[in-house]
Design a protein around this motif. Sequence first.
Motif: not given
Length: 265
Positions: A114-120
């Motif tokens: 979620c941090v590495d991809y979705h949020t980005t």
Amino acid sequence: MKPVEVICGDVPIVLGLPHTGTHIPPAIFAQLNDIGQEKADTDWHIDRLYDGVLPNATTVRATFHRYVIDANRDPDGISLYPGQNTTQLVPLTDFDGRDIWQVPPSEHDMAQRCVDYHTTYHAALRAELDRVYQLHGMVILFDCHSIRSYIPYLFQGILPDFNIGTNDGTTCHPMMQHMVEQITMASDYTSVSNGRFKGGWTTRHYGQPNKGRHAIQLELAQSTYLTQENPPWTYDPTKADRLRNHLADILTTLTDIAPKLKGAS
């Protein structure tokens, strides 16, 4: 590979492409089973289909596959369609309800993705929506999707060619939805508004017409531009060019009416 590709334009429309990516990091790919490794649930060639349809449009495209994490799902894991079959923030099954993992992701894995991809992805999308809003005093997010036209696990019968999603008219000005409906109904394609697909989390999250931020999702049946809806998922230039004419009409019309939406809700 960068998780997001951005092309900056200067028209009032931002094209979101959350499901065209096919990249899966090797460590994650190794945890998928044979079904998952086929990546069947990709929005195949949607980036190619929309390329150049609206000159100077901004595009924000996720390069990662939805099996890594789905950029069009609520990051809190809340279902878009309570009581109906659907896939999760990090899918555990494919669209046919089949398991896709040899080693399912842990809670820690999901949180990190979620941090590495979705949020980005959404940071990039939000930045472009804000930039275009500053240019025009309003902005239209057009979220670009496609799916197989026959998936009994998700819906009954054959899906219409054009599936317009505005969360029952709440994510954009009524004029905007009406204009898209008029164009699709005048074509020889089938269409529906807010049927099985009412717009994903992206459309619902960013669509705030009272603030000059309008959002609409278009889910296309893949039969409209693929040779056939199974591997190798071949792009059909003849079908696609015919479809692109209608997509150009939709996006050009939205661009033309955008000034009328400024300050409207």
